[in-house]
Design an enzyme around this catalytic site. Structure first.
Site, PDB file in Angstrom:
ATOM      1  N   LEU A  71      -9.802   2.619  11.441  1.00  0.00           N
ATOM      2  CA  LEU A  71     -10.284   1.372  12.045  1.00  0.00           C
ATOM      3  C   LEU A  71      -9.678   1.196  13.430  1.00  0.00           C
ATOM      4  CD1 LEU A  71     -12.044  -1.144  11.101  1.00  0.00           C
ATOM      5  CD2 LEU A  71      -9.858  -2.287  10.752  1.00  0.00           C
ATOM      6  N   SER A  72      -8.393   1.519  13.561  1.00  0.00           N
ATOM      7  CA  SER A  72      -7.718   1.418  14.855  1.00  0.00           C
ATOM      8  C   SER A  72      -8.292   2.401  15.871  1.00  0.00           C
ATOM      9  CB  SER A  72      -6.215   1.674  14.690  1.00  0.00           C
ATOM     10  OG  SER A  72      -5.629   0.734  13.815  1.00  0.00           O
ATOM     11  N   LYS A 105       0.773  15.006  25.221  1.00  0.00           N
ATOM     12  CA  LYS A 105      -0.154  16.098  25.482  1.00  0.00           C
ATOM     13  C   LYS A 105      -1.354  15.980  24.544  1.00  0.00           C
ATOM     14  CE  LYS A 105       2.442  18.439  28.464  1.00  0.00           C
ATOM     15  NZ  LYS A 105       2.033  18.688  29.874  1.00  0.00           N
ATOM     16  N   ASP A 151      -6.008  12.696  21.368  1.00  0.00           N
ATOM     17  CA  ASP A 151      -4.687  12.714  20.734  1.00  0.00           C
ATOM     18  C   ASP A 151      -4.747  13.276  19.323  1.00  0.00           C
ATOM     19  OD1 ASP A 151      -3.402  11.650  22.928  1.00  0.00           O
ATOM     20  OD2 ASP A 151      -3.601   9.574  22.242  1.00  0.00           O
ATOM     21  N   TYR A 201      -5.924   3.517   9.664  1.00  0.00           N
ATOM     22  CA  TYR A 201      -5.803   4.238  10.932  1.00  0.00           C
ATOM     23  C   TYR A 201      -7.179   4.448  11.580  1.00  0.00           C
ATOM     24  CZ  TYR A 201      -3.317   7.581  14.027  1.00  0.00           C
ATOM     25  OH  TYR A 201      -2.740   8.231  15.087  1.00  0.00           O
ATOM     26  N   ASN A 260      -6.349   7.579   1.698  1.00  0.00           N
ATOM     27  CA  ASN A 260      -6.784   6.934   2.938  1.00  0.00           C
ATOM     28  C   ASN A 260      -7.354   7.930   3.939  1.00  0.00           C
ATOM     29  OD1 ASN A 260      -6.229   4.326   2.206  1.00  0.00           O
ATOM     30  ND2 ASN A 260      -4.250   4.225   3.237  1.00  0.00           N
ATOM     31  N   GLU A 261      -6.483   8.796   4.463  1.00  0.00           N
ATOM     32  CA  GLU A 261      -6.958   9.690   5.508  1.00  0.00           C
ATOM     33  C   GLU A 261      -6.030  10.870   5.742  1.00  0.00           C
ATOM     34  OE1 GLU A 261      -3.901   7.659   6.727  1.00  0.00           O
ATOM     35  OE2 GLU A 261      -5.632   6.338   7.026  1.00  0.00           O
ATOM     36  N   ASP A 304       0.818  -1.204   0.000  1.00  0.00           N
ATOM     37  CA  ASP A 304       0.000   0.000   0.000  1.00  0.00           C
ATOM     38  C   ASP A 304       0.859   1.264   0.000  1.00  0.00           C
ATOM     39  OD1 ASP A 304      -2.165  -1.671   0.065  1.00  0.00           O
ATOM     40  OD2 ASP A 304      -2.581  -1.400   2.200  1.00  0.00           O
TER      41      ASP A 304
END
EC number: 2.7.1.23
Length: 278
Positions: free
Chosen positions: A182-183, A148, A167, A180, A137-138, A67
């Site tokens: 999905l995580s 922080k 985050d 990402y 993707n994103e 990918d």
């Protein structure tokens, strides 16, 4: 017909397969261009066929890698060339065939026995300017200070969608929903759909959940005090630091990613890949 070849640069097997594909197409009478970075890692290609990826002008690109290789192509090419992905990577969600299927797949491509799968991308505007690559993707807007959290609001079509301390936040396409997002607790989205997934990353409030919005939407992300720097990552390939007062807007891109496919199967193919890889 002209082909471009791009290979994963850190895997010898991918580079060697790229040369075999190059030789096959040249012997078959086709024009072939080779990505300069591929050539630098395997200088056996004819130097006259070597050009930077940004200067490709071809009918198809053969991507031998994973990918990450395909995302590199998407970020650097100036046109929406159809890509045939041969999986020499770790995940290979975007690829179509395995290495042992390479020459059968090429034969089908040359015979016209394929279809083109078009995927939406997203476009990012920083202070009104489109200065970063489109994302397949994103986009991930992350805290610029490890350990922080950031305080953000995000708006959809001008209306407040959520306010989070987290985050960061991910804005994903359907293609990126298996990555990402999905995580971060986002759903698997059928790649035939056109929409955005907005997913906060490790939010403090359990009520802050991923949401799905239409691809026609404009998403605006607004940092709030305490003011800390942010990092924008595009597909995990492009990174830039943002000042706390950066205006961030995300829309559907007019460009598409285009993939050579031989099967129309979605189920069980994509869910099976998820289970197999993880």
């Amino acid at each position: 017909m002209r082909f471009g070849i791009v290979a994963r640069r850190d895997r010898e097997a991918a580079l060697k397969l790229a040369y075999r594909v190059y030789d096959f197409l040249k012997v078959s009478g086709y024009d072939v261009l080779v990505d300069r970075e591929t050539f630098e890692n395997l200088p056996e290609f004819e130097e006259g066929d070597v050009v930077p990826l940004e200067e490709f002008d071809v009918d198809f690109i053969i991507a031998i890698g994973g990918d990450g290789t395909i995302l590199r192509i998407e970020h650097k090419t100036k046109k929406d060339f159809p890509i045939l992905g041969i999986n020499m990577g770790t995940l290979g969600f975007l690829t179509e065939v395995e290495p042992h299927e390479t020459f059968f797949a090429l034969s089908r491509l040359l015979e016209g026995d394929y279809w083109i799968d078009e995927r939406m991308k997203l476009r990012t505007y920083l202070n009104g300017e489109n200065s970063v690559p489109d994302a397949l993707n994103e986009d991930a807007i992350l805290t610029g200070v490890p350990g922080k959290i950031v305080h953000l609001k995000y708006y959809v079509d001008g209306g407040l969608a959520d306010e989070v301390r987290s985050d960061g936040v991910i804005v994903s396409t359907p293609t990126g929903s298996t990555g990402y997002a999905l995580s971060a607790g986002g759903p698997f989205v059928d790649p035939r759909l056109e929409l955005f997934v907005i997913a906060p990353i490790n939010p403090i409030a359990l009520s802050s959940r991923p949401m799905v919005v239409p691809s026609s939407s404009e998403i605006e992300i607004v940092p709030l005090p305490p003011e800390r720097g942010l990092i924008l990552t595009v597909d995990g390939q492009f990174y830039t630091h943002l000042s706390p007062d950066t205006e961030i807007k995300i829309k559907k891109s007019p460009r598409k990613a285009r993939f050579v496919r031989f099967s129309h199967e979605i189920y069980p193919r994509y869910p099976f890949r998820l289970k197999k890889r993880f």
